[in-house]
Design a protein around this motif. Structure first.
Motif, PDB file in Angstrom:
ATOM      1  N   GLU A  36       0.834  -1.204   0.000  1.00 48.23           N
ATOM      2  CA  GLU A  36       0.000   0.000   0.000  1.00 48.23           C
ATOM      3  C   GLU A  36       0.870   1.256   0.000  1.00 48.23           C
ATOM      4  O   GLU A  36       0.596   2.213  -0.719  1.00 48.23           O
ATOM      5  CB  GLU A  36      -0.931   0.002   1.214  1.00 48.23           C
ATOM      6  CG  GLU A  36      -1.821   1.217   1.301  1.00 48.23           C
ATOM      7  CD  GLU A  36      -2.736   1.390   0.098  1.00 48.23           C
ATOM      8  OE1 GLU A  36      -2.999   2.549  -0.281  1.00 48.23           O
ATOM      9  OE2 GLU A  36      -3.194   0.376  -0.459  1.00 48.23           O
ATOM     10  N   ARG A  47       1.056   4.018  -3.051  1.00 46.81           N
ATOM     11  CA  ARG A  47       0.714   5.409  -2.795  1.00 46.81           C
ATOM     12  C   ARG A  47       1.896   6.340  -3.083  1.00 46.81           C
ATOM     13  O   ARG A  47       1.736   7.358  -3.736  1.00 46.81           O
ATOM     14  CB  ARG A  47       0.261   5.577  -1.350  1.00 46.81           C
ATOM     15  CG  ARG A  47      -0.232   6.982  -1.069  1.00 46.81           C
ATOM     16  CD  ARG A  47      -0.717   7.125   0.335  1.00 46.81           C
ATOM     17  NE  ARG A  47      -2.013   6.465   0.469  1.00 46.81           N
ATOM     18  CZ  ARG A  47      -2.653   6.342   1.615  1.00 46.81           C
ATOM     19  NH1 ARG A  47      -2.111   6.794   2.715  1.00 46.81           N
ATOM     20  NH2 ARG A  47      -3.819   5.758   1.665  1.00 46.81           N
ATOM     21  N   TRP A  48       3.067   6.022  -2.554  1.00 39.01           N
ATOM     22  CA  TRP A  48       4.256   6.859  -2.704  1.00 39.01           C
ATOM     23  C   TRP A  48       5.418   6.001  -3.189  1.00 39.01           C
ATOM     24  O   TRP A  48       6.372   5.755  -2.455  1.00 39.01           O
ATOM     25  CB  TRP A  48       4.648   7.500  -1.373  1.00 39.01           C
ATOM     26  CG  TRP A  48       3.645   8.452  -0.841  1.00 39.01           C
ATOM     27  CD1 TRP A  48       3.214   9.601  -1.416  1.00 39.01           C
ATOM     28  CD2 TRP A  48       2.940   8.332   0.392  1.00 39.01           C
ATOM     29  NE1 TRP A  48       2.288  10.214  -0.620  1.00 39.01           N
ATOM     30  CE2 TRP A  48       2.093   9.449   0.502  1.00 39.01           C
ATOM     31  CE3 TRP A  48       2.920   7.393   1.417  1.00 39.01           C
ATOM     32  CZ2 TRP A  48       1.268   9.647   1.585  1.00 39.01           C
ATOM     33  CZ3 TRP A  48       2.084   7.593   2.499  1.00 39.01           C
ATOM     34  CH2 TRP A  48       1.276   8.706   2.565  1.00 39.01           C
TER      35      TRP A  48
END
Length: 181
Positions: A84, A88-89
């Motif tokens: 995750e 996301r980044w």
């Protein structure tokens, strides 16, 4: 010993940074401080070894990620959170993963199972290695210089310390050998 470090030092740094890295690279910095290896050479070999190791682990994760995660339940339990974070980044996660001790092999495997583009990973992985290698090498280099300075003041004690260490090893070997009989 000096010749051995000079001849095999760069190969050891490449293999060590390919597999894990921090300890071997810091020792490479110490070897550079003592003059056995070149500081820029240690950094360059570390960048190449770490980059190649991470790319290899990434492609293992890309191809066999689910099987690897199934085989290691501890890693599988942490994988969703890491996946995750990477989704996301992805760029900062790839760069900062380089500085997380103990995740050098597992991290790229998990990232490989996320579906991130190989070219994107390679770009940010290279940036991470360009930051990581000089920092860790410099820490080892400064520690080596400090150690040399400290030992330089204690030259007269070095022979005694080495002799005591050899004596302790011989005594331990004899005790262990005697216990086996």
């Amino acid at each position: 010993m000096d010749d051995l470090v000079s001849q095999l030092g760069y190969a050891a740094i490449f293999v060590g940074t390919f597999l894990e890295g921090e300890t071997v690279l810091a020792l490479g910095g110490v070897a550079a401080a003592y003059g056995y290896l070149s500081l820029p050479g240690v950094m360059a070999v570390a960048v190449l070894g770490a980059f190649a190791g991470d790319q290899t682990a990434f492609f293992i994760g890309r191809r066999y990620g689910q099987r690897v995660l199934a085989r290691f339940p501890g890693l599988a339990a942490k994988a969703p959170r890491v996946q995750e974070l990477v989704r996301r980044w992805d760029a900062p996660a790839v760069v900062l993963l380089r500085f997380c001790y103990g995740l050098r092999v597992a991290g790229p495997i998990v990232i490989g199972s996320c579906g991130i583009s190989p070219w994107r990973l390679a770009f940010f992985n290279f940036i991470g290695t360009l930051l990581w290698a000089p920092i860790v090498t410099s820490v080892g280099y400064v520690a080596g210089q400090a150690l040399e300075s400290w030992l330089g003041r204690m030259r007269h004690v070095q022979i005694v310390l080495v002799m005591l260490l050899v004596l302790a090893v011989v005594i331990v070997w004899f005790v262990l050998h005697w216990r086996r009989r």
